[in-house]
Design a protein around this motif. Structure first.
Motif: not given
Length: 350
Positions: A196, A232, A341-342, A349, A230
């Motif tokens: 991430l 990936k 992403a999350e 991170l 964010a």
């Protein structure tokens, strides 16, 4: 690209070889991995497939028969599997197994290595073009350190000694930070799996590097960040994408100044990142060529022609897209779109 243009691949075997193929093939936009199968539910490739949102099954017959598969890759190592596949595969599907599968794996590995070397060569060439800015930014604190050290040689007031020592420490920290930023940027991209990545953090980090490339004093900065964006990917490669695009934007405005705008937001399950300038723009007939290797509009010796090629390669690997909108003497906007992403408040991170 329409789905009809995709090669639909089924991977049989989720051990070390299956996982490696999965990692490499999912980076290629023209390949659609319809699923991966293994009789062992604990096979390492199955967990990786779930992370990549690839269909996982223990039912090999269903996988090869019901998903429009055009290529079956057998990395099970089972000598009886090839006979079974030839008897049960759809008539339109091809099979890669045994030595053919190993050859493809070797070729993909070789291509991946060449791409990494090309990216590193272009990155180091970029560092060379930053030389004047780096020298300027390092010379200022070094001159301050020298002057303060000379004063200390004759200073008798203990309070003044302490104050000048603190100034020396701060100047040394500035120089150290410059070295740290450049070392981080120039290193080889780490081979770790996708993680991430905070988009806003990488944009800010890229700005610190890109400021060595050209003068920012006539350029206004606008940051329009949505919090927590964010994606990936590989953080080193993401940094390189942003450094390249920001540097190009700044170069386009170095003669007359302008506005550099950085935007990030999440919309309809996708992450959009925009890097815009109000510079000289790109001629319409040049736009179709800008992502080709070794194409450059810069003067001889000022560009490798690999920057935007590497940018598009990295974006494609992240399952993203890149678009450009440009008008002569009005400016250019590059828009990067990635799967969401999350939220950046969750997970690790980079």
């Amino acid at each position: 690209m329409e789905s009809s243009d995709h090669t639909k691949v089924a991977i049989l075997g989720a051990g070390r070889g299956g996982r490696a193929l999965l990692d490499l093939l999912h980076q290629i936009p023209s390949i659609e991995i319809v699923g991966i199968a293994d009789r062992d539910p604990a096979a390492p490739g199955l967990q990786r497939a779930r992370e990549l949102q690839v269909h996982v099954t223990t039912n090999m017959p269903d996988l090869i028969s019901n998903h429009g598969v055009s290529l079956i890759m057998d990395v099970t190592g089972d000598p009886e599997m090839e006979t079974y596949l030839h008897a049960h595969k759809p008539p339109t599907a091809d099979i890669l197994s045994g030595s053919a599968s190993r050859l493809l794996w070797n070729l993909i590995q070789h291509e991946s290595k060449l791409e990494a070397e090309l990216l590193q060569a272009e990155k180091l060439a970029g560092i060379g073009s930053f030389a004047a800015g780096i020298a300027h930014d390092m010379n200022n604190p070094l001159q301050l350190i020298l002057g303060l050290a000379e004063n200390l040689a004759e200073e008798r007031d203990l309070t003044a000694v302490h104050e000048q020592a603190r100034d020396i420490i701060e100047a040394a920290k500035q120089t150290s930070a410059i070295c740290r930023d450049l070392t981080r940027y120039s290193r080889l991209a780490s081979p770790h799996e996708d993680v991430l990545v905070s988009v806003n953090g990488k944009l800010d980090e890229a700005l610190k590097i890109a400021r060595y490339a050209s003068k920012f004093h006539d350029i206004e900065m606008l940051k329009l960040y949505q919090p927590g964006v964010a994606v990936k990917g590989n953080p080193d490669e993401m940094l390189h994408v942003f450094v390249n695009l920001i540097t190009n934007a700044v170069h386009s405005m170095e003669q007359v100044g302008g506005t550099l705008t950085l935007e990030s937001h999440v919309l309809d399950g996708q992450v959009d990142v925009r890097i815009s300038d109000t510079g000289c723009g790109i001629a319409p007939d040049k736009i179709p060529q800008i992502f080709e290797p070794f194409f450059t509009t810069k003067d001889l010796g000022k560009g490798t022609g690999l920057g935007l090629y590497n940018v598009k390669t990295i974006v494609n690997k992240m399952r993203g897209t890149i678009a450009v909108d440009s008008q002569i003497d009005k400016g250019t906007t590059f828009t990067l779109t990635f799967p969401n992403a999350e939220p950046a408040g969750q997970g690790c991170l980079s």
